[in-house]
Motif scaffolding. Structure first.
Motif, mmCIF file in Angstrom:
data_model
loop_
_atom_site.group_PDB
_atom_site.id
_atom_site.type_symbol
_atom_site.label_atom_id
_atom_site.label_comp_id
_atom_site.label_asym_id
_atom_site.label_seq_id
_atom_site.Cartn_x
_atom_site.Cartn_y
_atom_site.Cartn_z
ATOM 1 N N THR A 1 -19.770 1.434 -35.965
ATOM 2 C CA THR A 1 -21.210 1.290 -36.142
ATOM 3 C C THR A 1 -21.913 1.560 -34.831
ATOM 4 O OG1 THR A 1 -21.064 -1.060 -35.657
ATOM 5 C CG2 THR A 1 -20.989 -0.421 -37.977
ATOM 6 N N GLU A 2 -23.245 1.812 -34.920
ATOM 7 C CA GLU A 2 -24.055 2.007 -33.745
ATOM 8 C C GLU A 2 -24.627 0.677 -33.288
ATOM 9 O OE1 GLU A 2 -26.240 5.044 -32.739
ATOM 10 O OE2 GLU A 2 -25.112 6.602 -33.794
ATOM 11 N N SER A 3 -25.178 0.641 -32.068
ATOM 12 C CA SER A 3 -25.819 -0.568 -31.570
ATOM 13 C C SER A 3 -26.998 -0.181 -30.702
ATOM 14 C CB SER A 3 -24.848 -1.421 -30.758
ATOM 15 O OG SER A 3 -24.445 -0.736 -29.588
ATOM 16 N N SER A 4 -27.976 -1.113 -30.582
ATOM 17 C CA SER A 4 -29.129 -0.890 -29.718
ATOM 18 C C SER A 4 -28.699 -1.006 -28.265
ATOM 19 C CB SER A 4 -30.218 -1.918 -30.021
ATOM 20 O OG SER A 4 -30.641 -1.801 -31.371
ATOM 21 N N PRO A 5 -29.198 -0.129 -27.384
ATOM 22 C CA PRO A 5 -28.763 -0.174 -25.971
ATOM 23 C C PRO A 5 -29.168 -1.452 -25.263
ATOM 24 C CG PRO A 5 -30.598 1.362 -26.257
ATOM 25 C CD PRO A 5 -30.154 0.985 -27.646
ATOM 26 N N ASP A 6 -30.212 -2.153 -25.742
ATOM 27 C CA ASP A 6 -30.669 -3.366 -25.048
ATOM 28 C C ASP A 6 -29.772 -4.572 -25.316
ATOM 29 O OD1 ASP A 6 -32.866 -2.079 -23.954
ATOM 30 O OD2 ASP A 6 -34.059 -2.394 -25.763
ATOM 31 N N PHE A 7 -28.741 -4.405 -26.157
ATOM 32 C CA PHE A 7 -27.844 -5.506 -26.454
ATOM 33 C C PHE A 7 -26.731 -5.645 -25.431
ATOM 34 C CE2 PHE A 7 -30.015 -5.448 -30.398
ATOM 35 C CZ PHE A 7 -29.781 -6.672 -31.027
ATOM 36 N N SER A 8 -26.626 -4.737 -24.516
ATOM 37 C CA SER A 8 -25.543 -4.822 -23.534
ATOM 38 C C SER A 8 -26.037 -4.350 -22.182
ATOM 39 C CB SER A 8 -24.342 -3.980 -23.982
ATOM 40 O OG SER A 8 -24.695 -2.609 -24.078
ATOM 41 N N LEU A 9 -25.416 -4.909 -21.169
ATOM 42 C CA LEU A 9 -25.725 -4.544 -19.784
ATOM 43 C C LEU A 9 -24.439 -4.682 -18.991
ATOM 44 C CD1 LEU A 9 -27.961 -3.916 -17.594
ATOM 45 C CD2 LEU A 9 -27.994 -6.392 -17.201
ATOM 46 N N PRO A 10 -24.011 -3.608 -18.298
ATOM 47 C CA PRO A 10 -22.778 -3.729 -17.510
ATOM 48 C C PRO A 10 -22.991 -4.629 -16.292
ATOM 49 C CG PRO A 10 -23.817 -1.607 -17.119
ATOM 50 C CD PRO A 10 -24.606 -2.254 -18.218
ATOM 51 N N GLY A 11 -21.899 -5.212 -15.824
ATOM 52 C CA GLY A 11 -21.955 -6.071 -14.654
ATOM 53 C C GLY A 11 -20.568 -6.481 -14.224
ATOM 54 N N ASP A 12 -20.512 -7.141 -13.059
ATOM 55 C CA ASP A 12 -19.208 -7.595 -12.563
ATOM 56 C C ASP A 12 -18.602 -8.633 -13.504
ATOM 57 O OD1 ASP A 12 -19.402 -5.997 -10.253
ATOM 58 O OD2 ASP A 12 -20.691 -7.526 -9.309
ATOM 59 N N TYR A 13 -19.449 -9.476 -14.082
ATOM 60 C CA TYR A 13 -18.993 -10.507 -15.026
ATOM 61 C C TYR A 13 -19.951 -10.496 -16.209
ATOM 62 C CZ TYR A 13 -16.352 -12.094 -10.961
ATOM 63 O OH TYR A 13 -15.517 -12.157 -9.877
ATOM 64 N N LEU A 14 -19.382 -10.467 -17.415
ATOM 65 C CA LEU A 14 -20.192 -10.404 -18.619
ATOM 66 C C LEU A 14 -20.388 -11.790 -19.229
ATOM 67 C CD1 LEU A 14 -18.830 -7.247 -20.498
ATOM 68 C CD2 LEU A 14 -20.830 -7.435 -19.001
ATOM 69 N N HIS B 1 -21.337 -19.242 -9.330
ATOM 70 C CA HIS B 1 -21.662 -19.238 -7.899
ATOM 71 C C HIS B 1 -20.711 -20.159 -7.125
ATOM 72 C CE1 HIS B 1 -24.568 -18.802 -4.520
ATOM 73 N NE2 HIS B 1 -24.233 -20.057 -4.244
ATOM 74 N N GLN B 2 -20.438 -21.323 -7.683
ATOM 75 C CA GLN B 2 -19.523 -22.252 -7.022
ATOM 76 C C GLN B 2 -18.076 -21.768 -7.105
ATOM 77 O OE1 GLN B 2 -20.418 -24.910 -5.221
ATOM 78 N NE2 GLN B 2 -22.569 -24.382 -5.636
ATOM 79 N N LEU B 3 -17.712 -21.183 -8.246
ATOM 80 C CA LEU B 3 -16.329 -20.741 -8.426
ATOM 81 C C LEU B 3 -15.993 -19.589 -7.484
ATOM 82 C CD1 LEU B 3 -13.690 -20.930 -10.037
ATOM 83 C CD2 LEU B 3 -14.697 -19.375 -11.727
ATOM 84 N N LEU B 4 -16.944 -18.721 -7.245
ATOM 85 C CA LEU B 4 -16.697 -17.561 -6.375
ATOM 86 C C LEU B 4 -16.943 -17.871 -4.903
ATOM 87 C CD1 LEU B 4 -18.337 -14.734 -8.527
ATOM 88 C CD2 LEU B 4 -15.934 -15.411 -8.427
ATOM 89 N N CYS C 1 -20.023 -13.623 -2.107
ATOM 90 C CA CYS C 1 -19.128 -14.061 -3.181
ATOM 91 C C CYS C 1 -17.808 -13.306 -3.081
ATOM 92 C CB CYS C 1 -19.763 -13.800 -4.549
ATOM 93 S SG CYS C 1 -21.363 -14.617 -4.787
ATOM 94 N N SER C 2 -16.729 -14.026 -3.326
ATOM 95 C CA SER C 2 -15.397 -13.399 -3.317
ATOM 96 C C SER C 2 -15.065 -12.962 -4.734
ATOM 97 C CB SER C 2 -14.351 -14.395 -2.805
ATOM 98 O OG SER C 2 -14.369 -15.571 -3.586
ATOM 99 N N ARG C 3 -15.419 -11.741 -5.072
ATOM 100 C CA ARG C 3 -15.212 -11.262 -6.430
ATOM 101 C C ARG C 3 -13.733 -11.081 -6.721
ATOM 102 N NH1 ARG C 3 -19.284 -6.242 -6.833
ATOM 103 N NH2 ARG C 3 -18.509 -5.910 -4.711
ATOM 104 N N GLY C 4 -13.341 -11.425 -7.906
ATOM 105 C CA GLY C 4 -11.953 -11.295 -8.323
ATOM 106 C C GLY C 4 -11.806 -11.805 -9.738
#
Length: 843
Positions: free
Chosen positions: A26-39, A401-404, A411-414
């Motif tokens: 199926t298709e979806s509206s583009p405003d339903f998702s946004l890429p990022g380091d953490y979803l 914020h606290q976890l990273l 922030c220590s991304r991982g």
């Protein structure tokens, strides 16, 4: 472990079913998702539920015409705005970007699909349930939503095995606080436990104890009704009527007609409606159709400020609507964000692929059609709920914020695991636009409610905030300005909702029906009181307390006894002391004139024994004054009884001896000589006195007179007294003295014709009659009066007996000695004897 395995198996089967029916094509509206380091996933109801019957487990197609939900749209935009605001922040999550996956959860099947999609591994369409669930890393680190309790329980159950944080903005059911069932659930709205406490406090605030409760079908309404009913009963509030509005209900159908009819017959003024918005509208449409008016409706948080309910035609005539609502907060900048959204060029959506089901729940064609002049209504309820979404997103961001370790500025991304983030979210405590966001141990936001009232005074409906509740920490308190409430009715008085009116003071409630709120009032008897904490029973007072009829408290009893300083005590003490002085003076007088005829005829030295016995009996009278103690109780009656017995013994033998000498000595010379030689008079006195002494000793040993506190005579007094008046020993002693008195009277009466100098019948008769009258008076008074002054009556009887005996026997002789010495001569006594002899010979 079996429970976890069953849940994981259900996950696998659910996911397999979803993809088996083409959920992914199926298709979806583009405003339903946004890429990022953490979803972060967001679950929102952008459309209404699909009510058609389904014959296979497919995901409901949400984007249907005429099903758009304004409320869910604002929550959807609030999450998008929150993520964008956090990503633009330099202090929160620096050098880290958050992305999102948003889903339209218009139905339960859409909710399951959205949950499983958020739980799937990155780049795949399945949930890998192999290995340790604690090491599972889904594509989203947390989930925001959904709004209803039924959907939240499903989502929380699916995410729980993997400990993926679920922060709901609207699911308030108390069952979600059970961490052993839903270990990863948190919420930014107070739980229904707190809401129910506020509702019950509201009922108590206005004294409403006779209520009805109506709920909606589903976890929210049914569990809410159960909680309201249980807590109301704990606080003494009676639920006269309860019912549930079913999902299938329609305004005015037979089911709703029956419900509203029974509600009207229940006779309650106050109705608590714990319902969702949709079924609350159905209920009130039925209430308006039935013309059920002049009631107070208590609204739960879900519909209290919802225009969906307030827009029911004719609802303004149903009465007064009070309710609880989440604290009114607006997301700063959200309105401008939504307006900017509609001005954005979005292009057009492509058609669904040929042959696909087009059942994606990430599609909203209406969202693309908004213009600046056609925007979803921003009602207060929706915007306040949007703030809860805003808080939920920020809670996740602060936990991350606290976890990273972002406090250092970088922030220590991982890779992170959901359970790690869950622990940090539980511990967050931060300030968000002057509101502190922190969670309780059960995952509930520590927040309060506004107390609102509907207001129709203006051109259109609005609500007025009249107070607030404290935070959900115990104890909950309400702060209400009652002057702001426009009560229905012309007098603007607070409506009453009771089965029976309150009883007057000092009246207990006697229940007359199944409910304890229906009762009749019965006054408390004397000696009992009504404790305000227990209005259903009159409690007896303690022994040292008393209470009149219809009393609400007991009062200390007054302790009374015959004290030394009372006027009547002064009179009796003066009389007794005077008697003792007269006895002492008489003894001195008789000692001086011991050899004179008057003293010898009175008994000679026996007179001193008689005077001493009178003095001893008189000394016992002093024991009746002051607080009774053991020595005074032992001696006061005993001294009198023994002393008066000795006096009566002497008087009896003296009278008997005179009669015997003058009348029977010549006829019985042998007996007379034996009587004289064996000292018969003295022997009689000793034997008689010893008999009374033995009676008194047995009395004091067996029926020992003891100090007592008498509580039965007078309700408000404690009478201090001795116990001798009720004993057999006292009655034996008194009876013995009565027999001696009768004997003395008989002997003196037999000598009424003796020589004038020896004739004592008149005086003795007077003294003994005074003795009889005194004691008859005492026992008569004692039979009708048992108060403080009964000892005074006893003292008066004793004093009368002693004074009568003394005055009848000794005063005439003192008069002769002091005033008529011519009569105190041997010649006068011989003349009297000769005159008596001549009269006897002539007769």
């Amino acid at each position: 472990m079996l429970l976890w395995e069953v849940r994981l198996l259900c996950l696998q089967l659910s996911l397999s079913c979803c993809w088996a029916f083409g959920c992914h094509s199926t298709e979806s509206s583009p405003d339903f998702s946004l890429p990022g380091d953490y979803l972060v996933a967001g679950l929102f109801r952008l459309h209404g539920d699909h009510l058609d019957v389904r014959h296979r487990p497919t995901v409901t197609f949400c984007d249907r015409p005429n099903t758009f939900n304004d409320h869910g749209y604002h929550l959807f935009q609030a999450m998008r705005f929150s993520i964008e605001e956090i990503n633009n922040s330099s202090s929160l999550l620096p050098n880290v970007t958050l992305g999102y996956e948003l889903y339209d959860v218009c139905s339960e099947s859409a909710n399951v699909y959205a949950t499983l999609s958020a739980l799937s591994t990155p780049g795949t369409n399945y949930v890998d349930i192999q290995g340790n669930p604690a090491l599972y890393s889904p594509k989203t680190v947390a989930v925001i939503g959904p709004d209803s309790t039924s959907q939240a329980t499903t989502t929380a159950a699916l995410l729980g095995p993997f400990l993926v944080p679920l922060v709901s903005y609207h699911a308030s059911s108390v069952v979600l606080s059970e961490k052993w069932v839903y270990p990863s659930f948190l919420r930014t709205i107070p739980s229904d436990k707190h809401q129910v406490e506020v509702l019950v406090l509201l009922l108590q605030r206005f004294g409403w104890v006779w209520i009805s409760v109506v709920g909606s079908e589903g976890d929210y309404g049914q569990l809410g009704v159960q909680a309201v009913e249980a807590q109301a009963r704990q606080q003494g509030i009676c639920v006269a009527f309860r019912d549930i509005v079913p999902f299938s209900a329609r305004p005015g159908d037979q089911r709703m007609q029956d419900m509203v009819g029974r509600l009207a017959r229940a006779g309650t003024t106050v109705v608590v409606v714990f319902s969702g918005r949709q079924l609350a509208r159905v209920f009130f449409e039925s209430v308006v159709l039935a013309n059920l008016t002049s009631k107070v409706w208590i609204a739960s948080e879900d519909w209290a400020i919802s225009s969906h309910v307030s827009s029911v035609p004719g609802i303004q005539g149903i009465g007064t609507v009070l309710g609880v609502a989440i604290l009114k907060r607006l997301v700063p900048g959200l309105e401008e964000f939504e307006e900017a959204y509609v001005r954005t060029e979005k292009g057009t959506l492509g058609p669904c692929p040929s042959g696909s089901w087009c059942s994606s729940n990430q599609l909203c064609t209406d969202c693309w059609a908004f213009t600046a002049r056609k925007m979803p209504t921003r009602e207060v309820f929706a915007m306040s709920s949007a703030y809860k979404v805003y808080q939920a997103v920020y809670a996740v961001a602060h936990g991350l914020h606290q976890l990273l370790g972002c406090a250092s500025g970088i922030c220590s991304r991982g890779q992170i695991y959901p359970w790690q983030l869950l622990e940090e979210i539980r511990k967050v405590s931060f300030l968000l636009h002057k509101d502190t966001v922190t969670f309780s141990e059960s995952g509930d936001l520590l927040s309060g409610y506004n107390i609102i009232v509907w207001d129709w005074s203006g051109p259109k409906w609005t609500f007025r905030v009249i107070g607030s509740s404290s935070s959900s920490s115990s104890p909950v308190q309400l702060d209400i300005n009652t002057t702001k409430i426009p009560w229905h009715g012309g007098d603007n008085e607070v409506p009453q909702s009771v089965c029976s009116s309150d009883c007057p003071e000092g009246h207990q409630r006697v229940i007359v029906s199944f409910h304890h709120c229906c009762f009749v009032c019965v006054p408390c008897e004397a000696g009992t009181f009504l404790n305000k904490s227990d209005p259903y029973s009159c409690r007896p007072c303690e022994k040292e307390e008393w209470a009149p009829e219809r009393s609400q408290t007991c009062f200390p009893r007054t302790v009374v006894f015959l004290t030394w300083h009372e006027p009547i005590s002064w009179v009796l003490l003066a009389a007794n002391t005077t008697l003792l002085l007269l006895v002492a003076g008489t003894a001195g007088l008789f000692a001086r004139y011991l050899d004179t005829p008057v003293v010898r005829s009175a008994g000679g030295r026996m007179c001193f024994l008689m005077l001493g016995s009178l003095a001893g009996g008189s000394c016992g009278i002093y024991g009746f004054f002051g607080e009774p103690m053991l020595p005074t109780c032992l001696l006061r009656q005993g001294l009198f009884a023994l002393g008066f017995a000795i006096f009566l013994s002497c008087l009896t033998i003296r009278s008997f001896q005179l009669v015997f000498i003058f009348k029977f000595s010549a006829k019985m010379p042998t007996f007379f000589h034996a009587w004289v030689q064996n000292r018969g008079p003295g022997l009689f006195v000793v034997i008689s006195s010893i008999a009374q002494l033995l009676i008194c000793l047995v009395w004091l040993a067996v029926w020992t007179p003891l100090p007592t506190r008498e509580h039965q005579r007078f309700p408000q007094l404690v009478v201090l007294d001795c116990t001798e008046a009720n004993s057999l020993g006292f009655m034996l002693s008194f009876t013995y003295n009565a027999l001696l008195s009768v004997s003395a009277f008989a002997c003196s009466y037999l000598g009424k014709d003796l020589p004038e100098n020896y004739n004592e019948a008149k005086c003795v008769t007077f003294s003994l009659l005074l003795n009889f009258v005194s004691w008859i008076t005492f026992f008569t008074v004692a039979s009708v009066y048992q108060g403080k002054y009964l000892p005074a009556v006893n003292v008066f009887a004793m004093l009368s007996s002693l004074s009568g005996g003394f005055s009848g026997y000794f005063l005439p002789k003192c008069y002769v000695i002091l005033c008529r010495p011519d009569l105190n001569s041997t010649e006068h006594f011989q003349a009297s004897i000769q005159d008596y002899t001549r009269r006897c010979v002539s007769t």
